[in-house]
Scaffold this motif. Structure first.
Motif, PDB file in Angstrom:
ATOM      1  N   ILE A  57       8.839  25.773   0.631  1.00  0.00           N
ATOM      2  CA  ILE A  57       9.672  24.587   0.702  1.00  0.00           C
ATOM      3  C   ILE A  57      10.530  24.885   2.068  1.00  0.00           C
ATOM      4  N   SER A  58      10.930  24.124   2.822  1.00  0.00           N
ATOM      5  CA  SER A  58      11.773  24.375   4.036  1.00  0.00           C
ATOM      6  C   SER A  58      12.822  23.286   4.009  1.00  0.00           C
ATOM      7  N   TRP A 107      10.599  28.998   6.088  1.00  0.00           N
ATOM      8  CA  TRP A 107      10.130  28.555   4.856  1.00  0.00           C
ATOM      9  C   TRP A 107      10.477  29.690   3.821  1.00  0.00           C
ATOM     10  N   THR A 108      10.677  29.232   2.429  1.00  0.00           N
ATOM     11  CA  THR A 108      10.866  29.792   1.388  1.00  0.00           C
ATOM     12  C   THR A 108       9.787  29.731   0.012  1.00  0.00           C
ATOM     13  N   PRO A 109       9.374  30.601  -0.299  1.00  0.00           N
ATOM     14  CA  PRO A 109       8.286  30.507  -1.362  1.00  0.00           C
ATOM     15  C   PRO A 109       8.828  29.852  -2.651  1.00  0.00           C
ATOM     16  N   LEU A 110       8.010  28.709  -3.108  1.00  0.00           N
ATOM     17  CA  LEU A 110       8.172  28.224  -4.402  1.00  0.00           C
ATOM     18  C   LEU A 110       7.482  29.099  -5.463  1.00  0.00           C
ATOM     19  N   ARG A 162      13.629  23.032  -8.836  1.00  0.00           N
ATOM     20  CA  ARG A 162      15.023  22.339  -8.463  1.00  0.00           C
ATOM     21  C   ARG A 162      15.059  22.826  -6.952  1.00  0.00           C
ATOM     22  N   VAL A 163      15.570  21.973  -6.277  1.00  0.00           N
ATOM     23  CA  VAL A 163      15.435  22.503  -4.735  1.00  0.00           C
ATOM     24  C   VAL A 163      16.489  23.357  -4.547  1.00  0.00           C
ATOM     25  N   VAL A 210      13.900  18.084   4.587  1.00  0.00           N
ATOM     26  CA  VAL A 210      12.895  19.143   3.780  1.00  0.00           C
ATOM     27  C   VAL A 210      11.527  19.005   3.916  1.00  0.00           C
ATOM     28  N   LYS A 211      10.724  19.975   4.005  1.00  0.00           N
ATOM     29  CA  LYS A 211       9.353  19.846   4.175  1.00  0.00           C
ATOM     30  C   LYS A 211       8.758  20.735   2.973  1.00  0.00           C
ATOM     31  N   LEU A 212       7.438  20.410   2.671  1.00  0.00           N
ATOM     32  CA  LEU A 212       6.763  21.128   1.728  1.00  0.00           C
ATOM     33  C   LEU A 212       5.490  21.560   2.440  1.00  0.00           C
TER      34      LEU A 212
END
Length: 835
Positions: free
Chosen positions: A618-619, A626-629, A645-646, A656-658
């Protein structure tokens, strides 16, 4: 031509690929062993074993449900280098023994005391990954695919004295894959013989120490079998061979006349790949069968078939069952209402077949921790027929496990008539109703356990009769992620949980007033996703209706929910992801503004190797960082829903982007990924408003100058307290972060306190109306002689006088007079709160 053929074999990724070029997987392994001198370990297990650290497995935690371990004997303790089949023997005195198949020997272990197994004897044979053992009377019969092993006959008659003897070796066949015995008629059958007269040979055990060949079946290879003698019904007196015949399906053969056996029926089934082994129900109506290669070929989760064989001439496929893991189903045996199935990497799986066409998993013990991938490692077989009820499992890498399965036969099944809640009312009252079905016990009570942090709360569940229980959640902070599970206490003194992992694997729901969809994509229309491929030679992300295993790979058969399009990596025949990464990036999603934001999606991931991966990120800055989900490495072969939860990962913004990234690098496996049902929703929580109208009795002064204290408390502990100002009409208002039921008190100087008990503070707010009794000069919430004393001390004083007491000016006229005495006298001896 041979060079081309070997190249095609080398490039094949699945048994289905081999089949397309005319190579049978099982035959190929035999051919290469014969020509190149390779063992099955070299062929079948070399790649999986090279990808794992076996030293790490020894210390890993074995996960389980309803099964515990008495004892574990490692391969080193057993004196061999790999495990395979296992069988059991119970002596006339009731002592129990495990007959353990090893790579180069058979090991005899006494397990009468399951916590202290004792190794009694070991019988060597030519090395092979395959061996099999069965027992008739007081003799054990050992076969192996090691050349020249034949059929070893072990005399167990003096086993209680520690003596086991090898009394004979039958040399024809020289090697064989399996052995089966009809213990009623006393005949032994070889399966998969490949050094001798036929692949299936029949031996009389009239003298159990000296098997004598009396017939054979030469038409087709039979990989494994169960043979029974019918004693009643239309087949009474006939000896029937239920055979698993590789890619041909299930063969039923009449072997009553050993000189003239004949096939009654052959039953293929959809997606037949390698019909491997099966076992009859005790009433002989159903045959439970596993296909050893369909998980790898088609990307199924463990998929075992059920055939109605009540009519031997026309068996019918009537159902299937699964552990839900991607692992491969292997040998299975039926005991009463239970199926004990070795599932390779997911260990022993036990199913309740009370409904014979829809068995459900009721317990497991994972002998191969860390991976459930569809590879040939882990639990090979089990033996569940000891009088003690204990079960033994032989694991290829792990050795012998002696297990306690009483948690299977005695337990509780949980079902939810109104489903488990995914959304919880912050004000409380959301119910959980559960139907508890006990097995060989009774349920005495149940509890709902929940938390929004680290401390677990408990709500007793009310019995509604018929083993149905219900409880309601209390008020819970809006926006909180609520973890919960149900605990049942049974009469046997054991606690049972759903989910089985209890606090380690709880259900999750969101406390919310409402949810607003911000972004929703079911894959059916183009919403602006971007695909970026790097070093992808085939199978990058596409939006399409799944072909449904059209290529015999690991692709999803349908989109999430069963219809429509989704995002998949490759969607053509024989197509999967090669190379990578292939990156799927969403359009910009607006998560700005107030409220909590949650992202959810369903993902599919399947691979036949463990060095692949699938990441979700997610960004919050349009992809600048980017941050890992999550990072997915375990293959599942099912659509799996995930929600996050974001704010737990990045601060929500309007940009926000995925992105979803799959990689098959190095390109050496069959990998399929999928994404569907993507959504972002805003969880909204209403801030409650506490308002009211207050009447100050017997007061002529300015009510807007009189301070009013409003207190919210629970269990006599103040949770929120405000000093408010009334307007000219006596109205006040303020907001609070509290939700739930509270005692709300309203108190004015020299007025008795008015309390409203157990008042719901919720999304709709609270509006109160209070008429306060005058005369509490000392503010002790009672009108007593002490208030008379305070009034007398200030009597006849006006504001500014030395003895002035503003609280004694009950009527608010600026002088403490007879009129204040009249008010106090009228209300004397009253106390505050309820009125």
């Amino acid at each position: 031509m041979m060079k081309f053929r070997l190249a095609a074999v080398k490039n094949a990724k699945t048994p289905a690929d081999l089949a397309r070029i005319g190579v049978d997987w099982h035959r190929m392994s035999l051919m290469f062993r014969g020509y190149l001198g390779l063992t099955a370990r070299t062929m079948k297990f070399a790649l999986p074993l090279s990808l794992i650290g076996l030293a790490g497995l020894a210390s890993a935690q074995y996960t389980s449900q309803n099964i515990t371990m008495f004892k574990h004997l490692t391969l080193a303790q057993l004196g061999t280098t790999a495990g395979n089949d296992v069988w059991g023997y119970t002596s006339p005195t009731g002592r129990e023994y495990a007959l353990v198949g090893g790579y180069d020997r058979t090991i005899v272990v006494e397990v009468t005391n399951p916590s202290n197994p004792v190794i009694l004897a070991s019988f060597a044979h030519t090395g092979s990954d395959w061996s099999d053992i069965k027992v008739y009377q007081s003799y054990a019969y050992v076969v192996s695919e090691g050349s020249g092993v034949g059929i070893q006959v072990l005399d167990l008659s003096n086993i209680d004295s520690g003596q086991v003897l090898l009394v004979k070796t039958v040399t024809n066949p020289g090697r064989t894959h399996n052995v089966a015995i009809d213990t009623y008629s006393g005949f032994l059958y070889t399966c998969g013989s490949n050094q001798g007269d036929a692949t299936t040979m029949f031996f009389s055990l009239a003298n159990p120490a000296n098997p004598v060949k009396v017939g054979q079946w030469t038409q087709n290879y039979q990989h494994d079998a169960q043979i029974v003698t019918y004693t009643s019904g239309p087949y009474a007196g006939r000896q029937i061979f239920f055979g698993c015949s590789e890619g041909r399906g299930m063969d039923i053969i009449d072997v009553t006349n050993k000189s003239a056996p004949f096939r009654i029926s052959r039953t293929p089934y959809p997606n037949v790949t390698y019909c491997h082994q099966g076992w009859l129900s005790p009433d002989r109506q159903y045959f439970y069968l596993d296909d050893e290669l369909d998980e790898q070929t088609y990307g199924f989760s463990t998929n075992s078939r059920i055939f109605d064989v009540s009519n031997l001439t026309a068996p019918a496929l009537v159902g299937s069952f699964s552990s839900g893991s991607p692992s491969i189903d292997h040998n299975q045996y039926v005991l009463g209402n239970y199926i004990f199935q070795a599932n390779y990497r997911s260990g022993l799986r036990v199913f309740d077949r009370s409904n014979p066409t829809a068995p459900v998993q009721v317990g497991y013990f994972d002998t191969y921790p860390g991976s459930d991938a569809n590879q040939f490692n882990g639990a090979w077989s089990s033996y569940p027929y000891f009088p003690s009820g204990n079960v033994i499992v032989n694991d290829i890498e792990g050795g012998l496990f002696v297990l306690d399965v009483t948690g299977i036969t005695t337990g509780v099944t949980f079902t939810y008539p109104e489903n488990k809640p995914s959304m919880i009312n912050p004000d409380g009252g959301t119910t959980v109703k559960v139907k508890l079905t006990p097995r060989n016990t009774t349920v005495t009570s149940a509890k709902l356990k929940w938390t929004i942090g680290t401390v677990w709360n408990e709500v007793p569940m009310t019995s509604l009769g018929n083993d149905t229980f219900q409880a309601a959640f209390p008020a819970i902070d809006c926006g909180a992620r609520v973890k919960f599970y149900v605990e049942a206490l049974a009469a046997n003194g054991k606690n049972y949980f759903d989910p089985a992992g209890a606090s380690a694997e709880p259900n999750v729901a969101i406390s919310q007033d409402s949810a607003t969809p911000i972004f929703t994509d079911n894959g059916d229309t183009d919403l602006g996703w971007a695909v970026t491929n790097t070093a992808v030679s085939d199978g990058g992300w596409v939006r399409a209706v799944p072909v449904g295993n059209g290529g015999g790979r690991f692709d999803p058969p349908t989109a999430d929910g069963g219809s429509g399009a989704c995002f998949v990596t490759g969607n053509g025949a024989n197509q999967d992801l090669d190379g990578g990464p292939t990156v799927l990036t969403s359009p910009t999603i607006n998560c700005g503004g107030t409220g909590e934001y949650y992202v959810s999606y369903s993902r599919w991931y399947n691979s036949n190797l463990e060095n692949d991966n699938f990441t979700v990120e997610i960004s919050n800055n349009n992809g600048a960082s980017w941050t890992p989900l999550e990072n997915v490495t375990a293959a599942s072969g099912v659509w799996t829903k995930k929600e996050f939860r974001v704010a737990d990962f990045v601060p929500p913004t309007s940009t926000v982007k995925l992105r979803f990234t799959a990689t098959d690098n190095p390109n050496d496996s069959a990998l399929e990924a999928g994404v569907d049902s993507i959504s972002v929703r805003k969880i909204e929580c209403v801030t409650p408003v506490i308002s009211g109208t207050v009447i100050l009795q017997q007061f002529d002064g300015n009510i807007q100058t009189e301070p009013i204290t409003v207190t919210l408390s629970k269990d006599e502990v103040v949770q929120d307290q405000r000093v408010v100002t009334l307007n000219a009409s006596g109205v006040f208002s303020f907001t609070t972060s509290l939700r739930g039921r509270y005692n709300i008190s309203i108190k004015g100087d020299h007025w008795l306190r008015k309390t409203f008990g157990e008042t719901l503070v919720g999304a709709e707010g609270v509006n109160l109306s209070a008429s306060l009794v005058n005369g509490d000069i000392d503010n002790d919430n009672a009108i007593t002689i002490f208030d008379y004393v305070a009034l007398s001390d200030a009597f006849d004083a006006t504001e500014g006088a030395a003895n002035w007491n503003a609280l004694a000016d009950l009527d608010g006229d600026g002088i403490i007079s007879i009129f204040d005495y009249i008010i106090l006298s009228a209300n004397f001896d009253m106390t505050g709160d309820g009125y």
